[in-house]
Design an enzyme around this catalytic site. Structure first.
Site, PDB file in Angstrom:
ATOM      1  N   ASP B   8     146.582  75.072 -30.339  1.00  0.00           N
ATOM      2  CA  ASP B   8     147.690  74.121 -30.433  1.00  0.00           C
ATOM      3  C   ASP B   8     148.633  74.665 -31.500  1.00  0.00           C
ATOM      4  OD1 ASP B   8     149.225  71.760 -30.224  1.00  0.00           O
ATOM      5  OD2 ASP B   8     148.162  70.886 -31.931  1.00  0.00           O
ATOM      6  N   GLU B  67     148.828  74.719 -24.799  1.00  0.00           N
ATOM      7  CA  GLU B  67     149.697  73.662 -24.276  1.00  0.00           C
ATOM      8  C   GLU B  67     151.086  74.210 -24.013  1.00  0.00           C
ATOM      9  OE1 GLU B  67     149.395  69.749 -26.276  1.00  0.00           O
ATOM     10  OE2 GLU B  67     151.541  69.555 -25.914  1.00  0.00           O
ATOM     11  N   ASP B 139     144.891  68.370 -34.875  1.00  0.00           N
ATOM     12  CA  ASP B 139     145.344  69.610 -34.224  1.00  0.00           C
ATOM     13  C   ASP B 139     144.169  70.378 -33.626  1.00  0.00           C
ATOM     14  OD1 ASP B 139     148.308  69.673 -35.223  1.00  0.00           O
ATOM     15  OD2 ASP B 139     147.095  69.272 -36.990  1.00  0.00           O
TER      16      ASP B 139
END
Lengths: 172, 172
Positions: B8, B67, B139
């Site tokens: 991330d 992502e 995170d």
């Protein structure tokens, strides 16, 4: 002597230019454009990173000069540009290059004499300053201009540091 | 068995999570957050790239799940995020990892069961799915969720490919 790599990162084309600088004299080594295929992001980032790594290993620059970005056209364009920038800078920092960033205005001011110069003026001055037989491609010219801007700035810094060293050193 | 790295990326904190997956069973290996110092960009990108390289060499993942970003808050935020993303992806592609990108919606759908899940729900489900003693940091949880999403998707793909192989293969 220092060897300076200039990079003009982009998500479709990434320009590069390498110069050497010695006592205020700058000489052309090489320049060109890394053209990126349309398609998958990881593959494009791999090509940028591998090409830059190859340039560093082949020509041994110790300093990287790269244009600072203040205003991107859109968030989407900024993300793509950021990814290309990250992919170009990483192989350099991993190999210990010192990285300097200059605004587009500083680069144009340093190479053309005015911060408002257009692309053609930059190409023309890069050709003249490096005594090239022809004008380099636009992105390659921008990369060489970034390298020249760093050479000019660095020369100023070296002179100032040199002067300080003399003032502070044994010669005083 | 496959080892999957989820990342991330962020310009201040980059979360990571590593899981192994075998016949639909996913096991936790490690997770955490790479915290980046304020200050010079090249140094921050170097830390991301070196940390990710270290994770890859230590744990040997062969697949990266990250992502996809569609809408950044601003062009400035997008540029910073893009640079961090580029710095995180490059060490992986250079080491031959296969990279998959999933939207935030796909990741939440896959892990929580709804694309509109909030951060706390993601943390809760990551903890439950990987049988962790406590909820991972936000995170790190997002990175583990990306890895889990890829494990689930991949499992589906492997099943489909397996079925096709049987239909097309000698067993028919």
């Amino acid at each position: 002597m220092a060897i300076i790599l200039g990079i003009d990162p982009g998500s479709q084309k990434t320009g590069f230019g390498i110069i050497s600088t010695l006592n205020g004299k700058n000489s052309y080594i090489t320049s060109g454009v890394i053209r990126l295929p349309k398609g998958a992001l990881p593959e494009r980032l791999r090509i940028i990173a591998e090409s830059v790594a190859e340039l560093v290993e082949l020509h041994g620059p110790t300093e990287l000069s790269v244009e600072q970005v203040f205003l991107a056209k859109s968030a989407d364009a900024a993300l793509k540009l950021g990814q290309a920038r990250g992919a170009a800078i990483v192989p350099c920092v991993l190999r210990g290059l010192e990285v300097s960033e200059y605004s587009a205005r500083q680069i144009k001011q340093s190479v053309v004499g005015t911060g408002a110069a257009d692309k053609a003026q930059v190409q023309h001055m890069v050709k003249a300053l490096l005594k090239l037989p022809g004008a380099p491609q636009e992105d390659a010219a921008d990369a060489l201009a970034a390298a020249l801007c760093h050479a000019h700035t660095r020369e100023g810094l070296v002179r100032v540091v040199g002067a300080t060293a003399i003032r502070r050193g044994r010669l005083r």
